[in-house]
Design a protein around this motif. Sequence first.
Motif, PDB file in Angstrom:
ATOM      1  N   PRO A  50     -19.013 -47.788  -8.189  1.00  0.00           N
ATOM      2  CA  PRO A  50     -20.123 -47.230  -7.413  1.00  0.00           C
ATOM      3  C   PRO A  50     -21.412 -47.982  -7.700  1.00  0.00           C
ATOM      4  O   PRO A  50     -21.743 -48.289  -8.846  1.00  0.00           O
ATOM      5  CB  PRO A  50     -20.190 -45.780  -7.902  1.00  0.00           C
ATOM      6  CG  PRO A  50     -19.506 -45.773  -9.221  1.00  0.00           C
ATOM      7  CD  PRO A  50     -18.456 -46.826  -9.145  1.00  0.00           C
ATOM      8  N   GLN A  51     -22.147 -48.276  -6.642  1.00  0.00           N
ATOM      9  CA  GLN A  51     -23.402 -49.004  -6.769  1.00  0.00           C
ATOM     10  C   GLN A  51     -24.511 -48.053  -7.220  1.00  0.00           C
ATOM     11  O   GLN A  51     -24.532 -46.874  -6.864  1.00  0.00           O
ATOM     12  CB  GLN A  51     -23.765 -49.646  -5.433  1.00  0.00           C
ATOM     13  CG  GLN A  51     -22.734 -50.636  -4.920  1.00  0.00           C
ATOM     14  CD  GLN A  51     -22.650 -51.872  -5.793  1.00  0.00           C
ATOM     15  OE1 GLN A  51     -23.654 -52.308  -6.362  1.00  0.00           O
ATOM     16  NE2 GLN A  51     -21.463 -52.422  -5.926  1.00  0.00           N
ATOM     17  N   LEU A  52     -25.418 -48.592  -7.989  1.00  0.00           N
ATOM     18  CA  LEU A  52     -26.554 -47.805  -8.446  1.00  0.00           C
ATOM     19  C   LEU A  52     -27.568 -47.666  -7.311  1.00  0.00           C
ATOM     20  O   LEU A  52     -27.737 -48.563  -6.489  1.00  0.00           O
ATOM     21  CB  LEU A  52     -27.195 -48.478  -9.661  1.00  0.00           C
ATOM     22  CG  LEU A  52     -26.296 -48.640 -10.893  1.00  0.00           C
ATOM     23  CD1 LEU A  52     -27.042 -49.406 -11.977  1.00  0.00           C
ATOM     24  CD2 LEU A  52     -25.866 -47.282 -11.418  1.00  0.00           C
ATOM     25  N   ARG A  53     -28.248 -46.528  -7.302  1.00  0.00           N
ATOM     26  CA  ARG A  53     -29.298 -46.333  -6.301  1.00  0.00           C
ATOM     27  C   ARG A  53     -30.521 -47.168  -6.682  1.00  0.00           C
ATOM     28  O   ARG A  53     -30.855 -47.312  -7.858  1.00  0.00           O
ATOM     29  CB  ARG A  53     -29.688 -44.862  -6.217  1.00  0.00           C
ATOM     30  CG  ARG A  53     -28.555 -43.939  -5.772  1.00  0.00           C
ATOM     31  CD  ARG A  53     -29.117 -42.554  -5.463  1.00  0.00           C
ATOM     32  NE  ARG A  53     -28.058 -41.594  -5.171  1.00  0.00           N
ATOM     33  CZ  ARG A  53     -27.592 -40.715  -6.044  1.00  0.00           C
ATOM     34  NH1 ARG A  53     -28.114 -40.668  -7.262  1.00  0.00           N
ATOM     35  NH2 ARG A  53     -26.626 -39.876  -5.711  1.00  0.00           N
ATOM     36  N   ILE A  58     -33.345 -43.804  -3.893  1.00  0.00           N
ATOM     37  CA  ILE A  58     -33.474 -42.863  -4.994  1.00  0.00           C
ATOM     38  C   ILE A  58     -33.923 -41.519  -4.436  1.00  0.00           C
ATOM     39  O   ILE A  58     -34.940 -41.437  -3.735  1.00  0.00           O
ATOM     40  CB  ILE A  58     -34.459 -43.397  -6.048  1.00  0.00           C
ATOM     41  CG1 ILE A  58     -33.973 -44.738  -6.598  1.00  0.00           C
ATOM     42  CG2 ILE A  58     -34.630 -42.403  -7.180  1.00  0.00           C
ATOM     43  CD1 ILE A  58     -34.925 -45.395  -7.567  1.00  0.00           C
ATOM     44  N   ARG A  59     -33.180 -40.454  -4.716  1.00  0.00           N
ATOM     45  CA  ARG A  59     -33.438 -39.154  -4.115  1.00  0.00           C
ATOM     46  C   ARG A  59     -34.400 -38.287  -4.916  1.00  0.00           C
ATOM     47  O   ARG A  59     -35.006 -37.371  -4.379  1.00  0.00           O
ATOM     48  CB  ARG A  59     -32.121 -38.404  -3.931  1.00  0.00           C
ATOM     49  CG  ARG A  59     -31.101 -39.156  -3.077  1.00  0.00           C
ATOM     50  CD  ARG A  59     -29.780 -38.429  -3.066  1.00  0.00           C
ATOM     51  NE  ARG A  59     -28.760 -39.164  -2.295  1.00  0.00           N
ATOM     52  CZ  ARG A  59     -27.486 -38.786  -2.213  1.00  0.00           C
ATOM     53  NH1 ARG A  59     -27.079 -37.693  -2.841  1.00  0.00           N
ATOM     54  NH2 ARG A  59     -26.649 -39.502  -1.497  1.00  0.00           N
ATOM     55  N   PRO A  77     -44.132 -40.108 -10.127  1.00  0.00           N
ATOM     56  CA  PRO A  77     -43.526 -39.858  -8.819  1.00  0.00           C
ATOM     57  C   PRO A  77     -42.756 -41.093  -8.343  1.00  0.00           C
ATOM     58  O   PRO A  77     -43.110 -42.237  -8.643  1.00  0.00           O
ATOM     59  CB  PRO A  77     -44.725 -39.549  -7.924  1.00  0.00           C
ATOM     60  CG  PRO A  77     -45.804 -39.128  -8.865  1.00  0.00           C
ATOM     61  CD  PRO A  77     -45.592 -39.894 -10.120  1.00  0.00           C
ATOM     62  N   THR A  78     -41.688 -40.852  -7.620  1.00  0.00           N
ATOM     63  CA  THR A  78     -40.827 -41.955  -7.191  1.00  0.00           C
ATOM     64  C   THR A  78     -41.592 -42.956  -6.335  1.00  0.00           C
ATOM     65  O   THR A  78     -41.405 -44.168  -6.474  1.00  0.00           O
ATOM     66  CB  THR A  78     -39.618 -41.397  -6.425  1.00  0.00           C
ATOM     67  OG1 THR A  78     -38.959 -40.425  -7.239  1.00  0.00           O
ATOM     68  CG2 THR A  78     -38.641 -42.496  -6.082  1.00  0.00           C
ATOM     69  N   ARG A  79     -42.476 -42.489  -5.460  1.00  0.00           N
ATOM     70  CA  ARG A  79     -43.227 -43.405  -4.607  1.00  0.00           C
ATOM     71  C   ARG A  79     -44.145 -44.307  -5.428  1.00  0.00           C
ATOM     72  O   ARG A  79     -44.268 -45.498  -5.152  1.00  0.00           O
ATOM     73  CB  ARG A  79     -44.034 -42.610  -3.586  1.00  0.00           C
ATOM     74  CG  ARG A  79     -43.174 -41.890  -2.549  1.00  0.00           C
ATOM     75  CD  ARG A  79     -44.038 -41.173  -1.528  1.00  0.00           C
ATOM     76  NE  ARG A  79     -43.232 -40.516  -0.508  1.00  0.00           N
ATOM     77  CZ  ARG A  79     -42.753 -41.113   0.588  1.00  0.00           C
ATOM     78  NH1 ARG A  79     -43.048 -42.389   0.796  1.00  0.00           N
ATOM     79  NH2 ARG A  79     -42.039 -40.433   1.461  1.00  0.00           N
ATOM     80  N   GLU A  99     -29.587 -38.085 -16.079  1.00  0.00           N
ATOM     81  CA  GLU A  99     -30.676 -37.514 -16.866  1.00  0.00           C
ATOM     82  C   GLU A  99     -31.602 -36.686 -15.972  1.00  0.00           C
ATOM     83  O   GLU A  99     -31.587 -36.788 -14.748  1.00  0.00           O
ATOM     84  CB  GLU A  99     -31.466 -38.632 -17.550  1.00  0.00           C
ATOM     85  CG  GLU A  99     -30.644 -39.489 -18.495  1.00  0.00           C
ATOM     86  CD  GLU A  99     -30.168 -38.713 -19.712  1.00  0.00           C
ATOM     87  OE1 GLU A  99     -30.847 -37.724 -20.071  1.00  0.00           O
ATOM     88  OE2 GLU A  99     -29.135 -39.080 -20.296  1.00  0.00           O
ATOM     89  N   ARG A 100     -32.388 -35.836 -16.605  1.00  0.00           N
ATOM     90  CA  ARG A 100     -33.364 -35.009 -15.898  1.00  0.00           C
ATOM     91  C   ARG A 100     -34.746 -35.210 -16.505  1.00  0.00           C
ATOM     92  O   ARG A 100     -35.003 -34.736 -17.611  1.00  0.00           O
ATOM     93  CB  ARG A 100     -32.959 -33.521 -15.964  1.00  0.00           C
ATOM     94  CG  ARG A 100     -31.712 -33.202 -15.189  1.00  0.00           C
ATOM     95  CD  ARG A 100     -31.951 -33.390 -13.678  1.00  0.00           C
ATOM     96  NE  ARG A 100     -30.745 -33.117 -12.895  1.00  0.00           N
ATOM     97  CZ  ARG A 100     -29.842 -34.015 -12.564  1.00  0.00           C
ATOM     98  NH1 ARG A 100     -30.027 -35.283 -12.950  1.00  0.00           N
ATOM     99  NH2 ARG A 100     -28.782 -33.705 -11.847  1.00  0.00           N
ATOM    100  N   PRO A 101     -35.665 -35.903 -15.862  1.00  0.00           N
ATOM    101  CA  PRO A 101     -35.471 -36.610 -14.595  1.00  0.00           C
ATOM    102  C   PRO A 101     -34.681 -37.901 -14.776  1.00  0.00           C
ATOM    103  O   PRO A 101     -34.554 -38.395 -15.901  1.00  0.00           O
ATOM    104  CB  PRO A 101     -36.914 -36.902 -14.158  1.00  0.00           C
ATOM    105  CG  PRO A 101     -37.654 -37.040 -15.442  1.00  0.00           C
ATOM    106  CD  PRO A 101     -37.040 -36.054 -16.391  1.00  0.00           C
ATOM    107  N   PRO A 102     -34.157 -38.500 -13.684  1.00  0.00           N
ATOM    108  CA  PRO A 102     -33.384 -39.749 -13.802  1.00  0.00           C
ATOM    109  C   PRO A 102     -34.233 -40.869 -14.389  1.00  0.00           C
ATOM    110  O   PRO A 102     -35.454 -40.907 -14.218  1.00  0.00           O
ATOM    111  CB  PRO A 102     -32.966 -40.040 -12.357  1.00  0.00           C
ATOM    112  CG  PRO A 102     -33.080 -38.734 -11.643  1.00  0.00           C
ATOM    113  CD  PRO A 102     -34.205 -37.989 -12.307  1.00  0.00           C
ATOM    114  N   VAL A 103     -33.551 -41.769 -15.070  1.00  0.00           N
ATOM    115  CA  VAL A 103     -34.228 -42.908 -15.692  1.00  0.00           C
ATOM    116  C   VAL A 103     -34.097 -44.102 -14.754  1.00  0.00           C
ATOM    117  O   VAL A 103     -32.995 -44.458 -14.325  1.00  0.00           O
ATOM    118  CB  VAL A 103     -33.625 -43.234 -17.065  1.00  0.00           C
ATOM    119  CG1 VAL A 103     -34.338 -44.433 -17.689  1.00  0.00           C
ATOM    120  CG2 VAL A 103     -33.720 -42.019 -17.981  1.00  0.00           C
ATOM    121  N   CYS A 104     -35.233 -44.697 -14.415  1.00  0.00           N
ATOM    122  CA  CYS A 104     -35.268 -45.866 -13.540  1.00  0.00           C
ATOM    123  C   CYS A 104     -35.920 -47.026 -14.287  1.00  0.00           C
ATOM    124  O   CYS A 104     -36.791 -46.819 -15.140  1.00  0.00           O
ATOM    125  CB  CYS A 104     -36.032 -45.581 -12.251  1.00  0.00           C
ATOM    126  SG  CYS A 104     -35.253 -44.321 -11.212  1.00  0.00           S
TER     127      CYS A 104
END
Length: 295
Positions: A50-53, A58-59, A77-79, A99-104
Amino acid sequence: MAVQYNSAGVPLPPRPMSPAGPRPPMGSGPRPMGARPPMGRRPFPSSHTPQLRKNERIRALEVRVIGHDGKHLGILPTREALRIAQAQALDLVEVSPGERPPVCKVLDYGKFMYEEGKKQKHHKPHASKLKEVKFRPRIELHDYETKLRHVEEFLFHGDKVKLTLFFKGREMEHKELGFETMKRVLADLTHVGTADQPPRLFGRNINTTLSPLPPNKRKWKHNLREDGSPPHGHTHTPRSHEHDHERGHTHDHDHGHDHGHAAPPPSPPAAASATPSDAPSPAPAPDPKPPAPGA
């Protein structure tokens, strides 16, 4: 419904309708329970990982951001995190979606996937293979040591080894020599492998199988370099001379000089002569007095 006629022109009675009503055309509604799926190409599960977002896919509304230099930027914030990545001409990749929140992380997505593929290929588990090494009852010392190095290398890399000792002609009359050789081989390889069963005679062969020890218990012994360091890669390096001396084997007849003993100390210089050549010679003794006249 169109009326059908037979060959004589008589109209045929209509077919009885099923209690559930007319059958809907294929693909025009939900399929009833237990019915077969429509014929055609069926989807197969994808074999790709599976490819990473990344970026706009990213949702999550907020993410924990790690910069391109490895510095933690905190929860953003994601933006805003996406703007930071785009300002550096890089991608925002969701490396830990659980993770919560996801790690980017801000990185080059193409280079990241290339390195991940190399890691998976490099860490591919080693498939154990069965190697075979053959011995003779009266094997020469050099051949014996060479075969020991081969067996040690196979076992050290996780392969099982089948040891075979075969007899020829009248050698069958002295089977005890073959069993002694096999026991000697097993005793010289206890540091890297263990026998699955004791040696057994099958026809003209004595067979046994060696399995490698756990990786943390395997040691190099017969492939050590002269300085005692392990071999590099898969090269077959000679054993250390100290190990040969401990076992009582020397190779003086092969190399023409002694490896197991230190060179004798140099002999002390000869004592200087009492009368060196460059010293002045002593004065000649005077002539005796001439005899008196008339003597």
